[in-house]
Design an enzyme around this catalytic site. Structure first.
Site, PDB file in Angstrom:
ATOM      1  N   ASN A   9       0.897  -1.160  -0.012  1.00  0.00           N
ATOM      2  CA  ASN A   9       0.105   0.185  -0.051  1.00  0.00           C
ATOM      3  C   ASN A   9       0.802   1.124  -0.195  1.00  0.00           C
ATOM      4  OD1 ASN A   9      -1.932   2.045   0.528  1.00  0.00           O
ATOM      5  ND2 ASN A   9      -2.246   1.293   2.658  1.00  0.00           N
ATOM      6  N   LYS A  11       0.194   4.344  -0.232  1.00  0.00           N
ATOM      7  CA  LYS A  11      -0.587   5.433   0.134  1.00  0.00           C
ATOM      8  C   LYS A  11      -0.214   6.462  -0.485  1.00  0.00           C
ATOM      9  CE  LYS A  11      -0.200   3.369   4.723  1.00  0.00           C
ATOM     10  NZ  LYS A  11      -0.162   3.314   5.965  1.00  0.00           N
ATOM     11  N   HIS A  98      -9.613   1.008   4.538  1.00  0.00           N
ATOM     12  CA  HIS A  98      -8.327   1.110   5.502  1.00  0.00           C
ATOM     13  C   HIS A  98      -8.473   2.124   6.567  1.00  0.00           C
ATOM     14  CE1 HIS A  98      -4.305   2.629   6.436  1.00  0.00           C
ATOM     15  NE2 HIS A  98      -3.711   1.296   5.863  1.00  0.00           N
ATOM     16  N   GLU A 100      -6.897   4.614   7.793  1.00  0.00           N
ATOM     17  CA  GLU A 100      -7.026   6.062   7.336  1.00  0.00           C
ATOM     18  C   GLU A 100      -8.010   6.387   6.716  1.00  0.00           C
ATOM     19  OE1 GLU A 100      -2.996   5.397   5.437  1.00  0.00           O
ATOM     20  OE2 GLU A 100      -2.244   4.974   7.375  1.00  0.00           O
ATOM     21  N   GLU A 170      -5.530  -4.943  10.654  1.00  0.00           N
ATOM     22  CA  GLU A 170      -4.590  -3.756  10.749  1.00  0.00           C
ATOM     23  C   GLU A 170      -4.616  -3.158  12.183  1.00  0.00           C
ATOM     24  OE1 GLU A 170      -2.631  -2.699   7.007  1.00  0.00           O
ATOM     25  OE2 GLU A 170      -4.304  -1.534   6.898  1.00  0.00           O
ATOM     26  N   GLY A 176       2.422   2.356  10.489  1.00  0.00           N
ATOM     27  CA  GLY A 176       3.211   3.463  10.592  1.00  0.00           C
ATOM     28  C   GLY A 176       3.769   3.758  11.707  1.00  0.00           C
ATOM     29  N   SER A 216       3.316  -1.915  10.224  1.00  0.00           N
ATOM     30  CA  SER A 216       4.522  -1.924  10.606  1.00  0.00           C
ATOM     31  C   SER A 216       5.374  -3.350  10.133  1.00  0.00           C
ATOM     32  CB  SER A 216       5.046  -1.539  11.844  1.00  0.00           C
ATOM     33  OG  SER A 216       4.923  -0.021  12.212  1.00  0.00           O
TER      34      SER A 216
HETATM   35  P1  PGA Z   1       2.836   0.376   7.472  1.00  0.00           P
HETATM   36  O1  PGA Z   1       1.290   0.618   6.914  1.00  0.00           O
HETATM   37  O2  PGA Z   1       3.210  -0.956   7.088  1.00  0.00           O
HETATM   38  O3  PGA Z   1       3.475   1.492   7.096  1.00  0.00           O
HETATM   39  O4  PGA Z   1       2.351   0.302   8.831  1.00  0.00           O
HETATM   40  C1  PGA Z   1       0.502  -0.576   6.746  1.00  0.00           C
HETATM   41  C2  PGA Z   1      -1.212  -0.226   5.882  1.00  0.00           C
HETATM   42  O5  PGA Z   1      -1.424   1.100   6.667  1.00  0.00           O
HETATM   43  O6  PGA Z   1      -1.409  -0.714   5.294  1.00  0.00           O
END
Ligand code: PGA
Length: 254
Positions: A9, A11, A98, A100, A170, A176, A216
């Site tokens: 992803n 983003k 997601h 976000e 998640e 993140g 992460s």
């Molecule tokens: P990250 O994001 O690996 O940077 O923690 C995962 C995601 O939001 O899909």
């Protein structure tokens, strides 16, 4: 046997050249990994770069996914992108719900559910994302939150349509932040999700559905996470932005 599914992803990162270069590098370096059909790999670039990345992936078995989709087919929905548009530019997958999208853009379970239906009926494979906030985990309500997100997100999706669906657990506190869930924490929630699927459908369908972990994930923790019985893949943010990091994760999955 569930085939591991590793998705990147990206983003709101990369630019047009960077996106194409990254896609080309992943396509080139994953030829061997994909040759015996033992793994699913996909990348989800920003929507403005989907076409360019689709071209860069021509001839490769790396799948293309969108990060989001709108539930309506067309019309006066400024700024939104439909299922047919995503299919038109070569997408196979779309992330839906997601964290976000939920927490920054206010997407509700009801909106997520409409998107899931739109994706499936339009022929896109949804990756439905669920996960709890830190305060929800600390309050002991992880299972309740995840259960509600799954039940409401999948409302009206029958067993036949579920064949199209991947789930991604998640935990929001792990996204993140560098704070990966321990393999045991991930396994506990993944097993719980499978039990919800057993209740909603049946045990054999629950056994077939792939559940990715995200938060992460990186090359150094991928093998441990994927070693858990109910962790079937990874949804990778930060560590999907460099081919070398992403390929390290793919190697851990093989
Ligand atoms: P990250 O994001 O690996 O940077 O923690 C995962 C995601 O939001 O899909």
């Amino acid at each position: 046997m569930r085939k591991p599914f590793i998705a990147g992803n990206w983003k709101m990162n990369t630019d047009s050249h960077g996106a194409v270069d990254l896609a080309k590098a992943i396509a080139a370096e994953s030829v061997d990994a994909l040759s015996d059909n033992k793994i699913t790999i996909a990348v989800c670039p920003p929507s403005v770069y989907l076409s360019a990345v689709a071209s860069a992936l021509t001839g490769s078995c790396v799948g293309l996914g969108a990060q989001n989709v709108y539930s309506e087919e067309k019309g006066a929905f400024t700024g939104e992108v439909s299922v047919s548009m995503l299919k038109d530019v070569g997408c196979t997958y779309t992330l839906i719900g997601h964290s976000e999208r939920r927490h920054i853009f206010g997407e509700t379970n009801e909106m997520v559910n409409k998107k899931v239906h739109a994706a499936i009926s339009g022929g896109l494979l949804p990756v439905l994302c669920v996960g709890e906030l830190l305060e929800e985990r600390e309050a002991g309500s992880t299972e309740e939150v995840v259960k509600t997100q799954i039940i409401e997100g999948l409302r009206g999706v029958d067993a036949a349509k579920m064949q199209a669906v991947t789930l991604a657990y998640e935990p929001v506190w792990a996204i993140g932040t560098g704070l990966t869930a321990t393999p045991e924490q991930a396994q506990d929630v993944h097993a719980f999700i499978r039990s919800i699927l057993t209740d909603l459908y049946d045990a054999s369908l629950a056994e077939e559905i792939r559940i990715q972990y995200g938060g992460s994930a990186k090359a150094s923790n991928a093998a441990e996470l994927l070693g858990k019985k109910d962790v079937d893949g990874l949804l990778v943010g930060g560590a999907s932005l460099k081919a070398v990091d992403f390929m390290g994760i793919i190697e851990a999955a093989l």
